[in-house]
Design a protein around this motif. Structure first.
Motif, PDB file in Angstrom:
ATOM      1  N   TYR A  33      -9.364  -4.751   9.069  1.00 16.12           N
ATOM      2  CA  TYR A  33      -8.289  -4.088   8.312  1.00 16.12           C
ATOM      3  C   TYR A  33      -8.581  -4.213   6.821  1.00 16.12           C
ATOM      4  N   GLY A  34      -8.495  -3.100   6.115  1.00 14.78           N
ATOM      5  CA  GLY A  34      -8.930  -3.028   4.729  1.00 14.78           C
ATOM      6  C   GLY A  34      -7.984  -3.544   3.669  1.00 14.78           C
ATOM      7  N   ALA A  39      -5.560   1.926   4.604  1.00 13.66           N
ATOM      8  CA  ALA A  39      -5.884   1.182   5.824  1.00 13.66           C
ATOM      9  C   ALA A  39      -4.617   0.899   6.633  1.00 13.66           C
TER      10      ALA A  39
END
Length: 90
Positions: A33-34, A39
């Motif tokens: 997960y960014g 995201a």
């Protein structure tokens, strides 16, 4: 089995960058997960199944302390019902 309700306590969030690890943990986003709003959108629409309802205790304080983060989270959640079968509530 699908979870109907999840509670994410945001009452201790005082800055936007601390929201993403909390959302990642509570919503079950994968390790890649960014930690940014694009995201987050990818996560809630394609990576995990969002429960029918998500409750955010402390939301009013989050809006006061972290208005941009609250607005981004809310904007993504408001779009969910038109994109996927689940909805999100406060």
């Amino acid at each position: 089995m699908r979870i109907a309700v999840i509670t994410i306590d945001v009452s201790e969030v005082t800055e936007e960058r601390s929201m993403h690890p909390l959302l990642m943990r509570e919503l079950g986003f994968p390790g890649f997960y960014g930690m940014k709003w694009d995201a987050f959108w990818d996560g809630i629409t394609a990576l995990v199944r969002i429960p029918d309802h998500v409750r955010f205790p402390g939301w009013d304080q989050l809006v006061a302390d972290v208005p941009r983060g609250a607005a981004n989270a809310s904007a993504g959640a408001r779009q969910l019902p038109s994109r996927v079968p689940a909805g999100v509530c406060r």
